[in-house]
Scaffold this motif. Structure first.
Motif, PDB file in Angstrom:
ATOM      1  N   PHE A 136       2.634   9.420  -6.792  1.00  0.00           N
ATOM      2  CA  PHE A 136       2.242  11.248  -7.144  1.00  0.00           C
ATOM      3  C   PHE A 136       2.492  11.606  -8.393  1.00  0.00           C
ATOM      4  O   PHE A 136       2.148  12.418  -8.821  1.00  0.00           O
ATOM      5  CB  PHE A 136       3.378  11.903  -6.638  1.00  0.00           C
ATOM      6  CG  PHE A 136       2.894  12.670  -5.661  1.00  0.00           C
ATOM      7  CD1 PHE A 136       2.399  13.318  -4.495  1.00  0.00           C
ATOM      8  CD2 PHE A 136       3.072  14.181  -6.494  1.00  0.00           C
ATOM      9  CE1 PHE A 136       1.721  14.378  -4.327  1.00  0.00           C
ATOM     10  CE2 PHE A 136       2.445  15.328  -6.075  1.00  0.00           C
ATOM     11  CZ  PHE A 136       2.510  15.331  -4.943  1.00  0.00           C
TER      12      PHE A 136
ATOM     13  N   LEU B 208      -6.997  11.853  -3.858  1.00  0.00           N
ATOM     14  CA  LEU B 208      -6.341  10.475  -3.234  1.00  0.00           C
ATOM     15  C   LEU B 208      -5.930   9.228  -3.745  1.00  0.00           C
ATOM     16  O   LEU B 208      -5.116   8.835  -3.799  1.00  0.00           O
ATOM     17  CB  LEU B 208      -7.036  10.506  -1.914  1.00  0.00           C
ATOM     18  CG  LEU B 208      -6.805  11.971  -1.219  1.00  0.00           C
ATOM     19  CD1 LEU B 208      -7.605  12.082   0.254  1.00  0.00           C
ATOM     20  CD2 LEU B 208      -4.817  11.831  -0.947  1.00  0.00           C
TER      21      LEU B 208
ATOM     22  N   ARG C  27       2.044  12.350   1.824  1.00  0.00           N
ATOM     23  CA  ARG C  27       2.732  12.855   0.723  1.00  0.00           C
ATOM     24  C   ARG C  27       2.525  13.911  -0.466  1.00  0.00           C
ATOM     25  O   ARG C  27       3.582  14.891   0.241  1.00  0.00           O
ATOM     26  CB  ARG C  27       2.853  11.861  -1.152  1.00  0.00           C
ATOM     27  CG  ARG C  27       3.644  11.307  -1.075  1.00  0.00           C
ATOM     28  CD  ARG C  27       4.342  10.049  -2.053  1.00  0.00           C
ATOM     29  NE  ARG C  27       3.134   8.974  -1.644  1.00  0.00           N
ATOM     30  CZ  ARG C  27       3.936   7.440  -1.683  1.00  0.00           C
ATOM     31  NH1 ARG C  27       5.355   8.055  -1.123  1.00  0.00           N
ATOM     32  NH2 ARG C  27       3.520   6.479  -1.641  1.00  0.00           N
TER      33      ARG C  27
ATOM     34  N   ALA D 181      -1.183   8.447   0.845  1.00  0.00           N
ATOM     35  CA  ALA D 181      -0.878   9.866  -0.418  1.00  0.00           C
ATOM     36  C   ALA D 181      -1.649  10.695   0.573  1.00  0.00           C
ATOM     37  O   ALA D 181      -0.556  12.492   0.233  1.00  0.00           O
ATOM     38  CB  ALA D 181      -2.643   9.531  -1.016  1.00  0.00           C
ATOM     39  N   HIS D 182      -1.810  11.456   0.573  1.00  0.00           N
ATOM     40  CA  HIS D 182      -2.555  12.958   1.578  1.00  0.00           C
ATOM     41  C   HIS D 182      -1.199  12.896   3.027  1.00  0.00           C
ATOM     42  O   HIS D 182      -0.732  14.141   2.873  1.00  0.00           O
ATOM     43  CB  HIS D 182      -3.541  12.538   3.467  1.00  0.00           C
ATOM     44  CG  HIS D 182      -4.759  13.031   2.897  1.00  0.00           C
ATOM     45  ND1 HIS D 182      -5.510  11.900   3.139  1.00  0.00           N
ATOM     46  CD2 HIS D 182      -5.240  13.607   2.533  1.00  0.00           C
ATOM     47  CE1 HIS D 182      -6.991  12.677   3.693  1.00  0.00           C
ATOM     48  NE2 HIS D 182      -6.340  14.097   2.572  1.00  0.00           N
TER      49      HIS D 182
ATOM     50  N   LEU E 169      -0.096  11.955 -11.287  1.00  0.00           N
ATOM     51  CA  LEU E 169      -1.408  13.012 -10.398  1.00  0.00           C
ATOM     52  C   LEU E 169      -1.613  13.625 -11.677  1.00  0.00           C
ATOM     53  O   LEU E 169      -0.987  14.947 -11.529  1.00  0.00           O
ATOM     54  CB  LEU E 169      -1.961  13.041  -9.033  1.00  0.00           C
ATOM     55  CG  LEU E 169      -2.355  14.272  -8.059  1.00  0.00           C
ATOM     56  CD1 LEU E 169      -2.807  14.438  -7.379  1.00  0.00           C
ATOM     57  CD2 LEU E 169      -2.248  15.889  -8.641  1.00  0.00           C
TER      58      LEU E 169
ATOM     59  N   ILE F 138      -3.013   9.171  -6.393  1.00  0.00           N
ATOM     60  CA  ILE F 138      -2.578   9.000  -6.186  1.00  0.00           C
ATOM     61  C   ILE F 138      -1.874   8.195  -5.407  1.00  0.00           C
ATOM     62  O   ILE F 138      -0.280   6.890  -5.600  1.00  0.00           O
ATOM     63  CB  ILE F 138      -1.805   9.906  -5.044  1.00  0.00           C
ATOM     64  CG1 ILE F 138      -1.993  11.056  -5.696  1.00  0.00           C
ATOM     65  CG2 ILE F 138      -0.734   9.540  -4.301  1.00  0.00           C
ATOM     66  CD1 ILE F 138      -1.643  13.051  -4.294  1.00  0.00           C
ATOM     67  N   SER F 139      -2.537   7.184  -4.700  1.00  0.00           N
ATOM     68  CA  SER F 139      -2.481   5.828  -3.948  1.00  0.00           C
ATOM     69  C   SER F 139      -2.079   4.261  -5.581  1.00  0.00           C
ATOM     70  O   SER F 139      -1.234   3.725  -5.261  1.00  0.00           O
ATOM     71  CB  SER F 139      -3.850   4.843  -3.750  1.00  0.00           C
ATOM     72  OG  SER F 139      -3.935   6.650  -2.345  1.00  0.00           O
TER      73      SER F 139
END
Lengths: 215, 215
Positions: free
Chosen positions: B38, B30, B116, B113-114, B41, B33-34
């Motif tokens: 994305f 997370l 996405r 992030a979650h 990652l 990603i933040s």
DNA sequence: CAGCGAAGTAGACGCTGACTACATTGCACT
DNA sequence: AGTGCAATGTAGTCAGCGTCTACTTCGCTG
């Protein structure tokens, strides 16, 4: 769509080594996404499908993101055309507004690969739509349609941009859920089903957009 | 959030070599990603951030997709909790329905992030939400809320599942556009702005969902 | 305290995006 | 007509990725 192999539309002479590699790469990208999914899209596989080596695409696109951006722009152009076409068939402003939304959803169903690229999680720089010009300004079309509805009294007063955001949210949400297959569990998977659902939802929203009574 | 370093919740003794690598990997994903987006990652970078070698994650997740699936599931749990909490604060069924939608949008804004991962283009197997059980059944919550509204006469008759799809479309669309920054051009970027917009949109939709007059 | 299995390490493989140097080809200009 | 240049495509290279396998280390159980 197509014209595979050596160019043949305007003349028989291939213009370059390939003919029109740029367009071929765009088409190969879409085909690849449709067949193997978004995750399988690689520049090298696209090049392979176009029949060139892995470095050739760099003559036409700075990097992978630039290729996707070109695909997206082509998608926006097609989508806007689809919206205009379907709106032109309707007589009243509110029906035109509905047609605008339905066309958005239908475009997504009929060109899921395009839609995914257009609104996917890539792009460091967002590809307009909210601030564009000419052929690709789908949002402008929507705002204009709402303004028209307001003039004829079918839609309440208020910033058309804000109301347009609501319309956009609804159809974008539906389109996203459909394209990602999240509604397959609810039995929605064919284009006619999606169209019916889109029509029902836009009708509902236009009702809500009517002249205020409560607030 | 956090508890970095050696575990300390139940005891001081680190349970394994790392302590709790599984959870650390989820958190690192997370954060990555933040911070980097994305596209940045990667399993290897996640492992690096957790302070282990690149193959260690395979002791806890079969592959990258399994890691993302775990992140998504955790997200669904959090989102459902957020919805329940916000709905519990409202007295009337229609306000509860609105709160349900607003909570969805707020979750997306606060945990982009979650969000996405939960609704991204990955996953060969879609991760439920439409057919789930217990803690993660956000859609069931929505359907129940609509049924309640129908019983009290605030919402028209009809299949609650179909009406729920409309609600879901609206808030999912708004949430997606917000998370992807597509509304930044319209000046919407802060959480309070998003909340106000979500409230306005859900109000509009609930109005449209009211007892039919036209059709 | 022995040893077994879980947790993490080290190295390898084929793939990817991106860069470079090099070969080819069509077009413009004399 | 012929030459040269820039556009186009090729071949090779590099680091990084996901994934696999063999090996090492550690904690718990008997």
């Amino acid at each position: 769509m197509a014209t595979r192999g050596p160019r043949k539309k305007t003349a028989e002479k291939p213009r370059y080594h390939h003919g029109d590699l740029r367009q071929a790469l765009l088409e190969a990208s879409l085909a690849l996404i449709s067949e193997e999914g978004f995750g399988a899209l690689s520049l090298r596989e696209v090049a392979r499908r176009a029949g060139v080596t892995h470095a050739a695409p760099y003559r036409h696109f700075a990097d992978k993101e630039a290729l996707l951006a070109a695909v997206a722009e082509q998608g926006f152009r097609t989508m806007t055309a689809r919206m205009k076409e379907r709106m032109a068939r309707e007589a009243s402003p509110d029906r035109r507004l509905g047609a605008c939304g339905v066309a958005y959803v239908l475009f997504a169903m009929e060109h899921p690969a395009h839609f995914r690229v257009m609104f996917g999680p890539h792009f460091t720089q967002p590809p307009h739509l909210g601030a564009s010009e000419g052929d690709t300004d789908a949002f402008g079309l929507l705002v204009a349609s709402i303004t028209e509805c307001q003039r004829s009294g079918v839609v309440r007063e208020g910033e058309p941009q804000v109301l347009a955001l609501t319309c956009w949210s609804l159809v974008h949400g539906l389109a996203s859920l459909l394209v990602d297959g999240k509604l397959a569990g609810s039995g929605i998977s064919t284009v006619p089903q999606a169209e019916a659902l889109a029509e029902a939802q836009t009708r509902l929203l236009v009702r809500g957009l009517g002249r205020a009574s409560g607030d």
